[in-house]
Scaffold this active site. Structure first.
Site, short mmCIF file in Angstrom:
data_model
loop_
_atom_site.label_atom_id
_atom_site.label_comp_id
_atom_site.label_asym_id
_atom_site.label_seq_id
_atom_site.Cartn_x
_atom_site.Cartn_y
_atom_site.Cartn_z
N SER A 40 -86.06 -39.31 -4.74
CA SER A 40 -87.38 -39.30 -4.34
C SER A 40 -88.58 -39.31 -5.54
CB SER A 40 -87.54 -37.87 -3.48
OG SER A 40 -87.64 -36.95 -4.50
N LYS B 154 -91.32 -32.51 -7.05
CA LYS B 154 -92.31 -33.53 -6.55
C LYS B 154 -93.53 -33.24 -7.62
CE LYS B 154 -89.89 -34.04 -2.74
NZ LYS B 154 -88.99 -35.16 -2.68
#
Length: 260
Positions: free
Chosen positions: A47, A108
């Site tokens: 990701s 993230k």
């Protein structure tokens, strides 16, 4: 005349009891370092490509944002909120506990601060109705970086505070390229992966991340191995070790794409 001779006395080891004491002290020291200073994490998914790759191992600084119950192993419910808090900055790469399943650690990038309005329009990130500058800088044709066997466009974004990083555009007009407007609540943050078309983040089921859920700020890659190899598979190091990624700082930097 009486002569006096010096004798060196060597104290024998205390045996099992001393060994246990040394082991306990070492474990306590490791616990303090892991809780207060740095904790190692490995990257299990794609990701955050191209900034972080599967097989990257990095240190996360636990003290960057202060401490919450999630800073302590097994997250005992000793207190709520944070102590010695320091707020995340836009562009930080942070490890946090997923809000709807706190057994999971996610990593993230912080893109939205409390009170921000965040939206994706045509693949462009908008903050408070202003487009974040996004420039195509080339393509990467390396499956180890992109996870696909074809060239992938790379766009460099620059956030309002000057933090610059690269993002992948695997699928033009992908499902996450156009979203509703998100208004970040007080005490929460909006998190996104750099691999914009392959990231479960605040655009989807992750939602807004409470400050309490932050564990720490990603700091430096200390080991990286490709091919889903284990670091213990020493015989694979010559072919799979990513020497060019060792000791790379991961916050506030971008990796220059190379076509192959």
């Amino acid at each position: 005349m009486t002569s006096v001779s010096d004798k060196s006395v060597v104290k024998k080891s205390g045996g099992l009891g001393e060994t246990i004491s040394v082991v306990v002290q070492a474990l306590l020291l490791a616990l303090v370092i892991r809780t207060v200073l740095f904790q190692p994490f490995n990257i299990p998914s794609g990701s955050m490509r191209p900034t972080l790759l599967e097989g990257d191992y990095l240190f996360v600084s636990k003290f960057s944002y202060g401490f919450s119950k999630y800073s302590i192993p097994f997250a005992p419910n000793l207190f709520s909120g944070r102590i010695w808090a320091s707020e995340p900055q836009r562009g930080d790469i942070a490890v946090f506990r997923k809000p709807n399943d706190t057994s999971l650690d996610f990593i993230k990038r912080v893109v939205g601060l409390p009170g921000d309005r965040v939206q994706m329009r045509g693949g462009v990130l908008y903050l408070n109705d202003v487009a974040v500058p996004r420039v195509k800088v080339g393509q990467i044709n390396n499956p180890d970086v992109t996870e696909v066997n074809r060239p992938v466009d790379v766009y460099r974004e620059t956030l309002p505070n000057g933090v610059t990083y690269d993002t992948l555009d695997l699928t033009p007009n992908g499902i996450g390229d156009d979203t509703r407007e998100f208004v970040v609540p007080a005490g929460h943050y909006f998190m996104m992966g750099d691999n914009r078309d392959n990231s479960a983040d605040s655009r989807f089921d992750v939602g807004y991340v409470p400050f309490e859920n932050f564990i720490g700020r990603a700091n430096i890659i200390f080991f990286s191995i490709a091919g889903k190899a284990s670091p213990l598979e020493l015989w694979r190091w010559p072919s799979e070790l990513r020497f060019d990624r060792l000791l790379h700082s991961v916050n506030g930097t971008s990796f220059t794409p190379k076509s192959q």
